[in-house]
Design an enzyme around this catalytic site. Structure first.
Site, PDB file in Angstrom:
ATOM      1  N   ARG A   1      31.063 -11.124  21.676  1.00 53.50           N
ATOM      2  CA  ARG A   1      30.383 -11.079  20.374  1.00 53.50           C
ATOM      3  C   ARG A   1      29.942  -9.659  20.044  1.00 53.50           C
ATOM      4  O   ARG A   1      30.017  -9.234  18.895  1.00 53.50           O
ATOM      5  CB  ARG A   1      29.194 -12.048  20.361  1.00 53.50           C
ATOM      6  CG  ARG A   1      28.603 -12.247  18.975  1.00 53.50           C
ATOM      7  CD  ARG A   1      27.600 -13.379  18.919  1.00 53.50           C
ATOM      8  NE  ARG A   1      26.446 -13.107  19.748  1.00 53.50           N
ATOM      9  CZ  ARG A   1      25.506 -14.022  20.037  1.00 53.50           C
ATOM     10  NH1 ARG A   1      25.609 -15.252  19.569  1.00 53.50           N
ATOM     11  NH2 ARG A   1      24.481 -13.693  20.786  1.00 53.50           N
TER      12      ARG A   1
ATOM     13  N   LYS B   1      25.859  -9.632  15.051  1.00 53.17           N
ATOM     14  CA  LYS B   1      24.476  -9.427  15.504  1.00 53.17           C
ATOM     15  C   LYS B   1      24.058  -7.983  15.220  1.00 53.17           C
ATOM     16  O   LYS B   1      23.816  -7.185  16.141  1.00 53.17           O
ATOM     17  CB  LYS B   1      24.342  -9.805  16.977  1.00 53.17           C
ATOM     18  CG  LYS B   1      22.962 -10.330  17.314  1.00 53.17           C
ATOM     19  CD  LYS B   1      22.974 -11.152  18.568  1.00 53.17           C
ATOM     20  CE  LYS B   1      21.608 -11.346  19.160  1.00 53.17           C
ATOM     21  NZ  LYS B   1      20.625 -12.016  18.304  1.00 53.17           N
TER      22      LYS B   1
ATOM     23  N   GLU C   1      20.758 -21.122   8.887  1.00 58.76           N
ATOM     24  CA  GLU C   1      20.095 -20.983  10.186  1.00 58.76           C
ATOM     25  C   GLU C   1      18.708 -20.402   9.956  1.00 58.76           C
ATOM     26  O   GLU C   1      18.260 -20.268   8.824  1.00 58.76           O
ATOM     27  CB  GLU C   1      20.926 -20.114  11.130  1.00 58.76           C
ATOM     28  CG  GLU C   1      21.171 -18.693  10.645  1.00 58.76           C
ATOM     29  CD  GLU C   1      21.881 -17.824  11.697  1.00 58.76           C
ATOM     30  OE1 GLU C   1      21.721 -18.064  12.904  1.00 58.76           O
ATOM     31  OE2 GLU C   1      22.582 -16.888  11.296  1.00 58.76           O
TER      32      GLU C   1
HETATM   33  N1  PLP Z   1      21.124 -16.892  15.167  1.00 57.69           N
HETATM   34  C1  PLP Z   1      20.472 -15.725  15.140  1.00 57.69           C
HETATM   35  C2  PLP Z   1      20.208 -15.103  13.829  1.00 57.69           C
HETATM   36  C3  PLP Z   1      20.072 -15.128  16.349  1.00 57.69           C
HETATM   37  O1  PLP Z   1      19.414 -13.978  16.350  1.00 57.69           O
HETATM   38  C4  PLP Z   1      20.348 -15.775  17.565  1.00 57.69           C
HETATM   39  C5  PLP Z   1      19.970 -15.168  18.836  1.00 57.69           C
HETATM   40  O2  PLP Z   1      20.739 -14.573  19.517  1.00 57.69           O
HETATM   41  C6  PLP Z   1      21.018 -16.993  17.534  1.00 57.69           C
HETATM   42  C7  PLP Z   1      21.387 -17.528  16.319  1.00 57.69           C
HETATM   43  C8  PLP Z   1      21.332 -17.722  18.793  1.00 57.69           C
HETATM   44  O3  PLP Z   1      22.437 -17.166  19.451  1.00 57.69           O
HETATM   45  P1  PLP Z   1      22.623 -17.319  21.004  1.00 57.69           P
HETATM   46  O4  PLP Z   1      22.609 -18.766  21.302  1.00 57.69           O
HETATM   47  O5  PLP Z   1      23.964 -16.720  21.264  1.00 57.69           O
HETATM   48  O6  PLP Z   1      21.521 -16.599  21.665  1.00 57.69           O
HETATM   49  C1  COI Z   2      18.026 -14.259  21.113  1.00 60.74           C
HETATM   50  O1  COI Z   2      17.896 -15.463  21.102  1.00 60.74           O
HETATM   51  O2  COI Z   2      18.443 -13.653  22.111  1.00 60.74           O
HETATM   52  C2  COI Z   2      17.741 -13.466  19.943  1.00 60.74           C
HETATM   53  O3  COI Z   2      18.287 -12.412  19.829  1.00 60.74           O
HETATM   54  C3  COI Z   2      16.808 -14.037  18.958  1.00 60.74           C
HETATM   55  C4  COI Z   2      15.674 -13.143  18.550  1.00 60.74           C
HETATM   56  C5  COI Z   2      14.762 -12.755  19.652  1.00 60.74           C
HETATM   57  C6  COI Z   2      16.139 -11.999  17.740  1.00 60.74           C
END
Ligand code: PLP
Ligand code: COI
Length: 340
Positions: free
Chosen positions: A81, A183, A219
């Site tokens: 990612r 991200k 989201e």
């Molecule tokens: N959506 C956003 C905007 C986020 O910042 C995060 C955090 O990483 C997620 C979703 C969840 O992603 P992940 O499950 O890969 O941590």
């Molecule tokens: C995460 O879940 O790792 C995130 O990046 C979410 C938040 C702390 C920005």
């Protein structure tokens, strides 16, 4: 030896640990990378990140398992990612295998900060990158710094498993054909006013709708969303403007293959939200945080699971996912990487 930290009462915040990883990209290539004790970064006043926000990050965790190992969860997915994010932001790509090695090495150096099994805390891992050389005209940097630091953390939302309240904001997080699916730090800059405003009005987070039509669920600022229907189907929004959460993709797999539930990834009209039985936020930081209530401009939707505890299906998903992460339940091939 484990550090003397009150693990059970940690919140989700930054705590300096002893070591971090750093590698620099210059003249078209990455240097060999190193571990350093210096948490500070000195850069030029006109660095691309400072003027034009050319920065991105990842979020992961290291866990201590039931049998005393230290592991991390699907780091290859974060590496991929971040590579996708960097390409979209015109940044150099840090090689995916080196990303995983850097994460493993940084956690190993900070092993005494990995919270004990059963404490409810974990070691958050933050890989990130930024454009570091001066640029004045609007263009990408040609020099980049990739770093990884760690911080022991507790639950993202105070109160852990207690259901939270979301509100539908008048602000947008991501534009069609914009950066919602990567991200980029800028997505979080976009959300700062909205989150402060939500907190000021007594809500925990924002439930963003698609900005083109403001009719479909997207989201929150830092997590994806799942719903459970009254007949136990797990449903999650499909959208090209949300972050492809690794936790969410893992939960959908767990729902289908471990719990035998029906799963659907599809567009979700906001008008359907009132019909769901359960709702939860999912992400590395959020893990699986139950949502009890959604407020849309004064119109309250209270899920049947209520404001006291996790819904039944949410709880099963939570127990299975965290069971896999903590070594209590056998993981699908390749999900768990042992660090120590
Ligand atoms: N959506 C956003 C905007 C986020 O910042 C995060 C955090 O990483 C997620 C979703 C969840 O992603 P992940 O499950 O890969 O941590
Ligand atoms: C995460 O879940 O790792 C995130 O990046 C979410 C938040 C702390 C920005």
């Amino acid at each position: 030896m484990a550090k003397n930290i009150d693990w059970a009462n940690l919140g989700f915040g930054y705590m300096k640990t002893d070591y971090r990883y750093v590698s620099n990209f210059k003249d078209g290539k990455w240097d060999e990378g190193t571990i350093t004790t210096d948490e500070n970064i000195i850069m030029n006043e006109c660095a691309c990140v400072l003027q034009y926000a050319q920065t991105c990050f990842e979020g992961m965790k290291a866990y201590r398992t039931v049998d005393g190992k230290v592991v991390t969860f699907r780091p290859d997915m974060n590496a991929k990612r971040m590579a996708d994010t960097c390409k979209y932001l015109e940044m150099a790509v840090f090689p995916e295998d080196r990303f995983v090695e850097a994460v493993v090495e940084t956690v190993r150096k900070n092993i005494d900060y990995v919270p004990p099994y059963g404490s409810g805390a974990s070691l958050y891992i933050r890989p990130y990158m930024f454009g570091s050389n001066p640029v004045m005209g609007v263009k990408p940097a040609s020099e980049f710094q990739f770093r990884v630091f760690t911080s022991p953390v507790g639950p993202y939302f105070k109160g852990g498993a207690k259901p939270i309240t979301l509100r539908v904001p008048d602000f947008d997080r991501a534009a069609p054909h914009g950066t919602g699916h990567i991200k980029a730090g800028l997505n979080y800059a976009m959300s700062l006013h909205a989150i402060v405003d939500a907190h000021n009005q007594g809500y925990n987070e924002n439930m963003y709708l698609d900005s083109a039509t403001r009719t479909k669920v997207e989201e929150t600022g830092g997590a994806n969303i799942i719903f459970v229907t009254k007949d136990n189907t797990v449903v999650t929004p499909k959208s090209s403007t949300i972050l492809p959460s690794i936790t969410r993709r893992s939960l959908m797999y767990v729902a289908e293959h471990y719990l035998g539930l029906k799963v659907e990834e599809r567009e979700i009209p906001f008008s359907e939200v009132k019909d769901f039985a359960e709702c939860a936020l999912c992400g590395t930081a959020a893990v699986l945080s139950p949502v009890g209530k959604v407020v849309d401009h004064g119109n309250e939707i209270l899920f049947p699971s209520g404001m006291e505890k996790m819904g039944e299906v949410t709880k099963k998903l939570y127990d299975t996912l965290t069971g896999i992460q903590m070594g209590r339940i056998e993981a699908p091939e390749g999900w768990i990487v042992q660090i120590a």
